[in-house]
Design a protein around this motif. Sequence first.
Motif, mmCIF file in Angstrom:
data_model
loop_
_atom_site.group_PDB
_atom_site.id
_atom_site.type_symbol
_atom_site.label_atom_id
_atom_site.label_comp_id
_atom_site.label_asym_id
_atom_site.label_seq_id
_atom_site.Cartn_x
_atom_site.Cartn_y
_atom_site.Cartn_z
ATOM 1 N N LEU A 70 0.853 -1.190 0.000
ATOM 2 C CA LEU A 70 0.000 0.000 0.000
ATOM 3 C C LEU A 70 0.884 1.234 0.000
ATOM 4 O O LEU A 70 1.937 1.244 0.640
ATOM 5 C CB LEU A 70 -0.904 0.028 1.235
ATOM 6 C CG LEU A 70 -1.945 -1.070 1.364
ATOM 7 C CD1 LEU A 70 -2.622 -0.996 2.723
ATOM 8 C CD2 LEU A 70 -2.970 -0.976 0.248
ATOM 9 N N CYS A 71 0.464 2.275 -0.690
ATOM 10 C CA CYS A 71 1.183 3.541 -0.626
ATOM 11 C C CYS A 71 0.909 4.178 0.737
ATOM 12 O O CYS A 71 0.013 3.764 1.463
ATOM 13 C CB CYS A 71 0.753 4.471 -1.764
ATOM 14 S SG CYS A 71 -0.959 5.060 -1.650
ATOM 15 N N SER A 72 1.683 5.192 1.066
ATOM 16 C CA SER A 72 1.528 5.863 2.365
ATOM 17 C C SER A 72 0.108 6.372 2.571
ATOM 18 O O SER A 72 -0.468 6.229 3.645
ATOM 19 C CB SER A 72 2.512 7.032 2.467
ATOM 20 O OG SER A 72 3.831 6.586 2.354
ATOM 21 N N THR A 73 -0.458 6.971 1.525
ATOM 22 C CA THR A 73 -1.803 7.544 1.635
ATOM 23 C C THR A 73 -2.842 6.476 1.952
ATOM 24 O O THR A 73 -3.656 6.634 2.869
ATOM 25 C CB THR A 73 -2.176 8.264 0.317
ATOM 26 O OG1 THR A 73 -1.207 9.284 0.073
ATOM 27 C CG2 THR A 73 -3.561 8.857 0.382
ATOM 28 N N HIS A 74 -2.813 5.375 1.223
ATOM 29 C CA HIS A 74 -3.809 4.335 1.451
ATOM 30 C C HIS A 74 -3.533 3.546 2.723
ATOM 31 O O HIS A 74 -4.470 3.064 3.362
ATOM 32 C CB HIS A 74 -3.923 3.424 0.219
ATOM 33 C CG HIS A 74 -4.628 4.104 -0.902
ATOM 34 N ND1 HIS A 74 -4.015 4.406 -2.095
ATOM 35 C CD2 HIS A 74 -5.888 4.583 -0.979
ATOM 36 C CE1 HIS A 74 -4.886 5.025 -2.867
ATOM 37 N NE2 HIS A 74 -6.027 5.158 -2.213
ATOM 38 N N HIS A 79 -5.770 2.472 8.156
ATOM 39 C CA HIS A 79 -5.716 2.503 9.621
ATOM 40 C C HIS A 79 -6.707 3.498 10.225
ATOM 41 O O HIS A 79 -7.072 3.365 11.386
ATOM 42 C CB HIS A 79 -4.286 2.773 10.092
ATOM 43 C CG HIS A 79 -3.391 1.575 9.940
ATOM 44 N ND1 HIS A 79 -3.497 0.462 10.751
ATOM 45 C CD2 HIS A 79 -2.417 1.295 9.050
ATOM 46 C CE1 HIS A 79 -2.616 -0.436 10.382
ATOM 47 N NE2 HIS A 79 -1.938 0.040 9.346
ATOM 48 N N ARG A 80 -7.157 4.479 9.441
ATOM 49 C CA ARG A 80 -8.207 5.396 9.905
ATOM 50 C C ARG A 80 -9.594 4.786 9.718
ATOM 51 O O ARG A 80 -10.589 5.393 10.084
ATOM 52 C CB ARG A 80 -8.128 6.722 9.145
ATOM 53 C CG ARG A 80 -6.988 7.618 9.547
ATOM 54 C CD ARG A 80 -7.151 9.029 8.972
ATOM 55 N NE ARG A 80 -7.288 9.040 7.532
ATOM 56 C CZ ARG A 80 -6.297 9.285 6.661
ATOM 57 N NH1 ARG A 80 -5.081 9.551 7.097
ATOM 58 N NH2 ARG A 80 -6.525 9.284 5.362
ATOM 59 N N ARG A 97 -15.566 -0.675 1.278
ATOM 60 C CA ARG A 97 -15.877 0.604 1.938
ATOM 61 C C ARG A 97 -16.290 0.318 3.376
ATOM 62 O O ARG A 97 -16.580 -0.833 3.718
ATOM 63 C CB ARG A 97 -17.015 1.294 1.191
ATOM 64 C CG ARG A 97 -16.627 1.750 -0.192
ATOM 65 C CD ARG A 97 -17.820 2.394 -0.929
ATOM 66 N NE ARG A 97 -17.436 2.689 -2.295
ATOM 67 C CZ ARG A 97 -17.485 1.791 -3.299
ATOM 68 N NH1 ARG A 97 -17.945 0.581 -3.082
ATOM 69 N NH2 ARG A 97 -17.101 2.126 -4.508
ATOM 70 N N PRO A 98 -16.370 1.349 4.214
ATOM 71 C CA PRO A 98 -16.776 1.120 5.610
ATOM 72 C C PRO A 98 -18.136 0.431 5.762
ATOM 73 O O PRO A 98 -18.364 -0.297 6.713
ATOM 74 C CB PRO A 98 -16.800 2.527 6.215
ATOM 75 C CG PRO A 98 -15.823 3.298 5.399
ATOM 76 C CD PRO A 98 -15.947 2.732 3.999
#
Length: 160
Positions: A70-74, A79-80, A97-98
């Motif tokens: 995963l890239c840093s953004t994803h 984790h969020r 998705r959530p």
Amino acid sequence: MRDIRSRRDGAILAWGRKRRVPHAALVRIITQRDRGCRHPGCGRTRYLHIHHVRAWSAGGRTDPDNLILLCSTHHRALHRGEFSITALALQQFSFHRPDGTLIAPAPPVTAPTSWTPDPTISTTATVPTAGGHLDLAYTTEVLTAIWAWKTKRQSTRQAA
């Protein structure tokens, strides 16, 4: 059942629960398999993290069926709680998705059928250093950093 699996040449492919951090050979295997961020539609190839789909702390294993790039953004978004990943076995993963709905893989990017190249621009107009293809992810990161720097600089000048 053995916890550690290896190839005939002795390279360890899966550490199971014996080791949390993947070693260099396993990192190479995951990197060659994924080739970039696996989040649908991303494809970034820089600033990548190897992530345990099932967390190590929750009994996740250190093997290709549980590791993903995963890239840093994803990685931060995961984790969020902005999306989740499910390991489907045989090194396949799905993204959700959530609310649990599937995030469909992005279609391949192609030029619109009505598009034609501008004949006034040479095909060698952009030549990356050291040859090879232009790294669009890196180019975008550089342009974004320049834009952020200029925006910050302008707001500092306006405040003064």
